[in-house]
Design a protein around this motif. Sequence first.
Motif, PDB file in Angstrom:
ATOM      1  N   HIS A 170      -4.731  -1.663   8.677  1.00 35.09           N
ATOM      2  CA  HIS A 170      -3.954  -1.850   7.447  1.00 35.09           C
ATOM      3  C   HIS A 170      -3.348  -0.556   6.923  1.00 35.09           C
ATOM      4  CE1 HIS A 170      -6.468  -5.703   6.538  1.00 35.09           C
ATOM      5  NE2 HIS A 170      -5.375  -5.983   7.226  1.00 35.09           N
ATOM      6  N   TRP A 171      -3.892   0.606   7.328  1.00 33.06           N
ATOM      7  CA  TRP A 171      -3.479   1.860   6.709  1.00 33.06           C
ATOM      8  C   TRP A 171      -2.845   2.861   7.665  1.00 33.06           C
ATOM      9  CZ3 TRP A 171      -4.059   3.429   1.516  1.00 33.06           C
ATOM     10  CH2 TRP A 171      -4.682   2.493   0.685  1.00 33.06           C
TER      11      TRP A 171
ATOM     12  N   TYR B 205      -1.134  -5.948   2.038  1.00 34.15           N
ATOM     13  CA  TYR B 205      -0.877  -4.560   2.423  1.00 34.15           C
ATOM     14  C   TYR B 205       0.544  -4.376   2.944  1.00 34.15           C
ATOM     15  CZ  TYR B 205      -5.530  -2.552   1.831  1.00 34.15           C
ATOM     16  OH  TYR B 205      -6.683  -2.053   1.304  1.00 34.15           O
TER      17      TYR B 205
END
Length: 662
Positions: A200-201, A381
Amino acid sequence: MSTPPHSTDREPSTTPPHDHATQGSTARSRPRKIIDELTYPHGIHPALVPGVGVEDRKVKFGTDKVVFAVTAVLVVGFIAWGVLSTDSLSTVSATALAWVTDNTGWFFILLSTAAVVFMIFIGFTRTGRIKLGRDDEEPEYSFFSWLAMLFAAGMGIGLVFYGAFEPMTYYEGGIPGFAHAAEAGSDSMIVYALVQSAFHWALNPWAIYAVVGVSVAYGAYRRGRAPLISRVFTALLGHKRVDGTMGKLIDVFAIFATLFGTAASLGVGAMQIGSGISIVGGIDKLSNNALIVIIVLLSVGFIISAVSGVSRGIRYLSNINLSLAFVLALFVFLVGPTVFLLTLIPSTFSTYISEYLFMTGQSAAWGPQSAQFSNTWTVYYWAWWLSWSPFVGMFIAKISRGRTIRQFVTVVLVVPASVCILWFIVFGGSAMFFAKNGADLSVENGAESMLFGLFDQLPLTAVTSVLAMVVIGIFFVTSADSASVVMGTMTQRGRPDPSKWIVIFWGACLAGIAIVMILVAGNDALAGMQRLVIVSALPFAVIVAMMMVALYRDLRNDPATLRTRFAASAVEKAVSAGLAEHGDNFALQVEHAEGHRAAGNTFDSHDPAITEWYRQTDENGDETDFTYKSAWVSSAADDIAAGTPQGEAPWEQTTPKHRNDQ
């Protein structure tokens, strides 16, 4: 580049001997070609243009009254709606969220994956050699300074808020996609929790930022366009539409996305500061009204800094804050379970790589549990990163001038992503380690309190908790400052230093939207922020998708790409003819050629689509004198004239000299 002279009976059978000079859609006689050389804008062939910087243009800066008025009215109206009729807005946003996630969740997932594929494609094919600047332009910042600034771009409130909370959520509740491989609370789930957080990051969000960043940088520093999101679409929509209603609409959506994405970060920052105050002060959990007070106070601090003109101080403060965040992470790493964290580094990175495609495909198609997980985490996200992309993208565009696209893609996708993964390993890995060993750490205590619960397991709890609140507070101020400047730039036609009043206005709007997000959610402030971020990001998601198409069109007609196409055509024709005429013993030389022998016989180099972009004009649109300093030639006709004896210039010949000798 062409072959040595050859007779007409060597030409392809499809070419009549008497008509070889007219073959090809753009073939011209030699006198006409030399005249045409002088008719290119500023006397330079489109394949030889070294690039145009935005500072070379006569750009009119100033407030775009339509963009500002439309955006301001809608934003102020939204804030008023949220304050005066909170329940109504909450109901509408919940309904809109359900529709967006049910019907377009697949689009967010597909778009983030497409961004990764697109960036790798343009970075590691022939377009990767194109510079984000003129051909001879050196990078504005040294390599290590560039890395440091990208590292800074990778940090922010979100990492501090979710660093321990997100992995702990997966550790306690499990991950539907990895249910076959690990159970909630197991040792294996520690690794998978970090891998899902990294998904997600890391790569996907930075690919989204990179799409916006490379598009803006290419347009501003290679094509001389104003650094606006709308100007990226010039090749796709044309100048009239980009300068008209369509372009203004694109800029409005870009400002909206930045407002909601940044406001969500400010909101979670206020929540975490509030939690720290209640824990350190030993008081009850702060109410939403108290969180609103925190937002107002921090926003007033930002506005005072903007009015007093201490922008340079804000930059120094930002650098100091990065150092404080690094000290905080280093403290947790050294005082916490150091050896355990070291073992997680290779496991997390390798598993992230091996499971990447599997995580990419996790969507509602896998069943209700996967659908709920995807909508709650992944789609949220991707929407949040899309909302942040105008802000972060314009920042990395500014610091990446002079880099090649290949350098840009390699470093932007790797450095910040690696920083994010390491941050999750340190904070998330430590939290899961202590929870596994009996510590009172649980997501039930709230997302905003997880970080302080982790500090409670370490020495100097009060010091680290206060330091964390200071870091979050400074991130709040610097993020609001930077985002407001970016929105001011977009409102004032790309002006790099927008007026103070407009920066203050957008800063106040940021605070207002953050407050509305908390009001709308009631007791679940985080859910309210997620709801509004996802809904507001949908229009800009469509813009990012089309942005990739527009950039690819530009890159196809870039001077460097045109030279590559000419080179491939010339070499192929020269080698084929050389082998046919001379066998093994031939060499290549550059000479004038017509018809099928010409490297560009099927290419119209006078097409306005590839020439008008580098024509320099004044504020009224009239052409002005300008001399391009190409690394190749300044003017083909001038070079021929300089090296040719009097009376023997090509334009004085109607028949090639060697043909008369045959």
